[in-house]
Design an enzyme around this catalytic site. Structure first.
Site, PDB file in Angstrom:
ATOM      1  N   ARG A 224       0.842  -1.189   0.000  1.00 59.50           N
ATOM      2  CA  ARG A 224       0.000   0.000   0.000  1.00 59.50           C
ATOM      3  C   ARG A 224       0.881   1.244   0.000  1.00 59.50           C
ATOM      4  O   ARG A 224       1.950   1.263   0.620  1.00 59.50           O
ATOM      5  CB  ARG A 224      -0.885   0.035   1.257  1.00 59.50           C
ATOM      6  CG  ARG A 224      -2.031  -0.948   1.238  1.00 59.50           C
ATOM      7  CD  ARG A 224      -3.116  -0.566   0.222  1.00 59.50           C
ATOM      8  NE  ARG A 224      -4.234  -1.492   0.218  1.00 59.50           N
ATOM      9  CZ  ARG A 224      -4.386  -2.495  -0.654  1.00 59.50           C
ATOM     10  NH1 ARG A 224      -3.496  -2.702  -1.597  1.00 59.50           N
ATOM     11  NH2 ARG A 224      -5.442  -3.281  -0.589  1.00 59.50           N
ATOM     12  N   HIS A 272      -0.981   0.194  -9.910  1.00 54.29           N
ATOM     13  CA  HIS A 272      -1.658  -0.749  -8.995  1.00 54.29           C
ATOM     14  C   HIS A 272      -2.195  -1.961  -9.778  1.00 54.29           C
ATOM     15  O   HIS A 272      -3.399  -2.238  -9.785  1.00 54.29           O
ATOM     16  CB  HIS A 272      -2.794  -0.057  -8.229  1.00 54.29           C
ATOM     17  CG  HIS A 272      -3.156  -0.762  -6.958  1.00 54.29           C
ATOM     18  ND1 HIS A 272      -3.566  -0.124  -5.816  1.00 54.29           N
ATOM     19  CD2 HIS A 272      -3.156  -2.082  -6.638  1.00 54.29           C
ATOM     20  CE1 HIS A 272      -3.817  -1.012  -4.861  1.00 54.29           C
ATOM     21  NE2 HIS A 272      -3.574  -2.221  -5.343  1.00 54.29           N
TER      22      HIS A 272
END
Ligand code: GLV
Length: 309
Positions: A224, A272
């Site tokens: 993250r 991502h």
């Protein structure tokens, strides 16, 4: 009783279709369409609006659409009695292993360097590293971290793992806790972050930690964005203590146009995409848990709320 899908910014249709295909009679609502909150017992979510679920009196389960659950656990208004589940999926796990191996190979074989040389038509060989001379340290050795370790070790890399508590893994030597961190870092030529995001791991990739890596180390973050102190990374690359980084996750996604990472030649940016959940692959375990909930049986892949993963 019904299942509610809440995934603002993400296309719900593949999930609706896969759920209907697997369980034809299932009543599905898609937030924010009009629906009766009392009817909802199970929610399938990605980045729901904070506080949403306190108004659902019969909600029992909040299931993440992905492996990460920080988007759920960070909602301080989520009622205590609600069970949170995460996705554990072979395809997702394999995709992560493949992706990290590609990044590690790209770095050790200097492919980005050659891509950059192309604009000057420069035919200039750079020495490369062979896997047996490279030690990769993986922070976080859960399902994904272990699979990445196995893949890298199968490709000849020396692999180390680091976790909060002691772990016994066949493909890597593991270190644990604060005590093991320094030695783990001192040996890691490439550092991979696959930690869950919790208040304890937020900002863990910072200047103090980077200083403990060998000079020239490379950082890969596929966990993250909030794990990384961005400014510290830029400083450490600027001073050449770190040779660069591959980042798949960011504090703000999409990465804003004005962000300095875009201009930094030593930072590889991917949107991502390390391992993207496939509704078709994941829906069977969602339905299984939905049925377990109805039958009051134990659910699979339940998150320990006090741990945050
Ligand atoms: C992706 O980031 C996931 O958590 O599955």
């Amino acid at each position: 009783m019904s299942l509610l899908i809440v995934c603002p910014g993400k296309e719900p249709q593949p999930w609706v279709e896969a759920l209907k295909e697997k369980k034809p009679g299932l009543n599905i609502f898609v937030y924010p369409e009009d629906h009766n909150k009392e009817e909802v017992e199970f929610a399938l979510v990605w980045n729901h609006p904070r506080g949403l679920f306190k108004n659902y009196p019969n909600l029992k389960v909040v299931a993440s659409m992905g492996a990460g659950v920080d988007h759920i656990t960070s909602d301080k208004e989520l009622p205590e009695h609600i069970t949170i589940t995460k996705v554990v999926d072979d395809q997702l796990t394999k995709d992560m292993g493949d992706f990290v191996l590609s990044l590690v190979m790209n770095h050790t074989r200097k492919l980005t360097v050659y891509q950059a040389q192309k604009k000057d038509k420069s035919w200039d060989r750079t020495p490369y590293q062979r896997p047996h001379n490279v030690t990769v340290g993986i922070m976080g050795v859960g399902v994904l971290g272990s699979a990445v370790g196995e893949k890298l070790s199968g490709n000849g890399f020396n692999v180390l793992g680091w976790a909060k508590s002691e772990k016994d893994k066949k493909d890597m030597n593991t270190y644990c806790g604060e005590d093991g961190l320094e030695e783990f870092l001192s040996k890691s030529n490439i550092l991979i972050c696959l930690l869950p995001l919790t208040p304890k791991t937020e900002n863990i990739l910072n200047g103090d930690l980077f200083e403990k890596l060998p000079k020239g180390a490379y950082v890969i973050n596929v966990a993250r964005g909030e794990h990384l102190v961005e400014h510290d990374l830029l400083e450490m690359i600027g001073s050449r203590h770190l040779s660069g980084a591959a980042l798949d996750v960011f504090r703000e996604e999409p990465l804003p146009e004005r962000h300095p990472f875009w201009e930094n030649p030593e930072i590889l940016i991917t949107p991502h995409t390390a391992s993207v959940t496939s509704a078709i692959s994941v829906v069977p375990q969602i339905i299984e848990n939905y049925e377990h909930m109805k039958e009051e049986r134990l659910l699979k892949n339940v998150v320990q709320r006090e741990k945050g993963y």
